[in-house]
Design a protein around this motif. Structure first.
Motif, short mmCIF file in Angstrom:
data_model
loop_
_atom_site.label_atom_id
_atom_site.label_comp_id
_atom_site.label_asym_id
_atom_site.label_seq_id
_atom_site.Cartn_x
_atom_site.Cartn_y
_atom_site.Cartn_z
N SER A 1 -6.56 6.98 7.59
CA SER A 1 -6.66 7.81 8.79
C SER A 1 -7.24 9.18 8.45
CB SER A 1 -5.27 7.98 9.42
OG SER A 1 -5.30 8.93 10.46
N SER B 1 -7.34 -2.40 9.22
CA SER B 1 -7.52 -3.26 8.06
C SER B 1 -8.40 -4.45 8.43
CB SER B 1 -6.18 -3.76 7.51
OG SER B 1 -5.51 -4.55 8.47
N ARG C 1 -4.81 11.97 7.95
CA ARG C 1 -3.97 11.95 6.74
C ARG C 1 -4.81 11.75 5.48
NH1 ARG C 1 -1.32 8.19 9.93
NH2 ARG C 1 -1.86 6.56 8.45
N LEU D 1 -8.71 -1.43 3.65
CA LEU D 1 -7.74 -0.56 4.30
C LEU D 1 -8.42 0.75 4.66
CD1 LEU D 1 -4.82 -1.10 1.76
CD2 LEU D 1 -5.14 -2.29 3.95
N ASP E 1 -2.99 11.01 1.94
CA ASP E 1 -3.01 9.58 1.60
C ASP E 1 -3.86 9.31 0.35
OD1 ASP E 1 -1.38 9.12 3.71
OD2 ASP E 1 -2.83 8.02 4.93
N PRO F 1 0.84 -1.20 0.00
CA PRO F 1 0.00 0.00 0.00
C PRO F 1 0.88 1.25 0.00
CG PRO F 1 0.07 -0.96 2.18
CD PRO F 1 0.78 -1.92 1.28
N CYS F 2 0.37 2.31 -0.57
CA CYS F 2 1.15 3.56 -0.65
C CYS F 2 0.81 4.49 0.52
CB CYS F 2 0.92 4.25 -1.99
SG CYS F 2 -0.82 4.53 -2.37
N PHE F 3 0.16 3.96 1.53
CA PHE F 3 -0.15 4.72 2.73
C PHE F 3 -0.22 3.75 3.91
CE2 PHE F 3 -4.13 3.37 0.86
CZ PHE F 3 -4.86 2.90 1.93
N LYS F 4 -0.12 4.31 5.13
CA LYS F 4 -0.20 3.47 6.33
C LYS F 4 -1.65 3.44 6.81
CE LYS F 4 1.80 2.80 10.92
NZ LYS F 4 2.74 3.33 11.94
N PRO F 5 -2.33 2.31 6.65
CA PRO F 5 -3.75 2.26 7.04
C PRO F 5 -3.94 2.36 8.55
CG PRO F 5 -2.97 0.08 6.42
CD PRO F 5 -1.87 1.03 6.09
N GLU F 6 -5.02 3.01 8.94
CA GLU F 6 -5.36 3.11 10.35
C GLU F 6 -5.89 1.78 10.87
OE1 GLU F 6 -7.52 6.61 12.65
OE2 GLU F 6 -9.01 5.27 11.75
#
Length: 199
Positions: free
Chosen positions: A93, A45, A96, A90, A100, A38-43
């Motif tokens: 946040s 999943s 973000r 996903l 994101d 993923p190209c972002f950090k999920p809050e």
């Protein structure tokens, strides 16, 4: 292949957000590379199932997993009556959300291969509306029909900037397996490609 301009990407993103009833709670349905990269950090999943759609090998790839001389074939979501596609939900946040989503659009919508759509994904006994990147049938890289033999040869022979096309299929299956999920159609296809490649 002409990439979308920053304005076109922003317009597409804003149009998609306006179609949601709650822009502060945004989930994205990952069914391919987004599962493992993923190209972002999920809050958060969660595994999910999308009914009436399938993970279908239906897009030529000329750079990422193939080349102009030996194009590969990658997945997209395509409508398929009676089928289901399982994958990973996903959650973005809220803090973000803008950055994101923009990163996501720059990656997935760069050349217009997909169309973003809000679709109901079932997870833990309830439905969540999530952004799904479905195939753009009007794109020149969309494959309407391809024979099984041609599909196998394309996957086994193609290699691009991110690695081989076969590796893309193997990583998808590995990601699904780690989540306790499976895709028997892709599993059988990958096995045939590996047999052809003597792996």
């Amino acid at each position: 292949m002409t990439p979308l301009s920053d304005k076109q990407l922003e317009d597409s993103l804003q149009k998609t957000l306006k179609e949601s009833n709650d822009c502060k709670k945004v989930w994205v349905f990952a069914y391919g590379a987004l599962m493992w990269a993923p190209c972002f950090k999920p809050e958060a999943s969660s595994t999910g199932i999308l009914k009436g759609w399938a993970r279908k090998p239906c897009l030529w790839t000329l750079t990422a997993r193939g080349s102009p001389k030996k194009p590969g074939i990658v997945f997209a979501l395509d409508e398929a009556k009676g089928k289901v596609c399982n994958g990973l939900l996903l959650k973005i946040s809220p803090s973000r959300l803008k950055t994101d989503l923009l990163s996501l659009w720059q990656r997935e919508m760069y050349t217009g291969l997909y169309k973003p759509a809000w679709l109901p994904v079932t997870t833990e006994g309830k439905e969540i509306m999530a952004i799904c990147f479905v195939v753009n049938h009007d794109h020149k890289l969309f494959i309407k029909d391809v024979s099984k033999v041609s599909l196998i040869y394309a996957i086994s022979d193609a290699q691009g900037e991110y690695g081989t096309c076969l590796e893309y299929y193997q990583k998808t299956l590995s990601s699904l397996n780690k989540l306790g999920l499976e895709d028997t159609d892709i599993q059988k296809l990958t096995a045939e490609v590996m047999k052809r490649s003597n792996i």
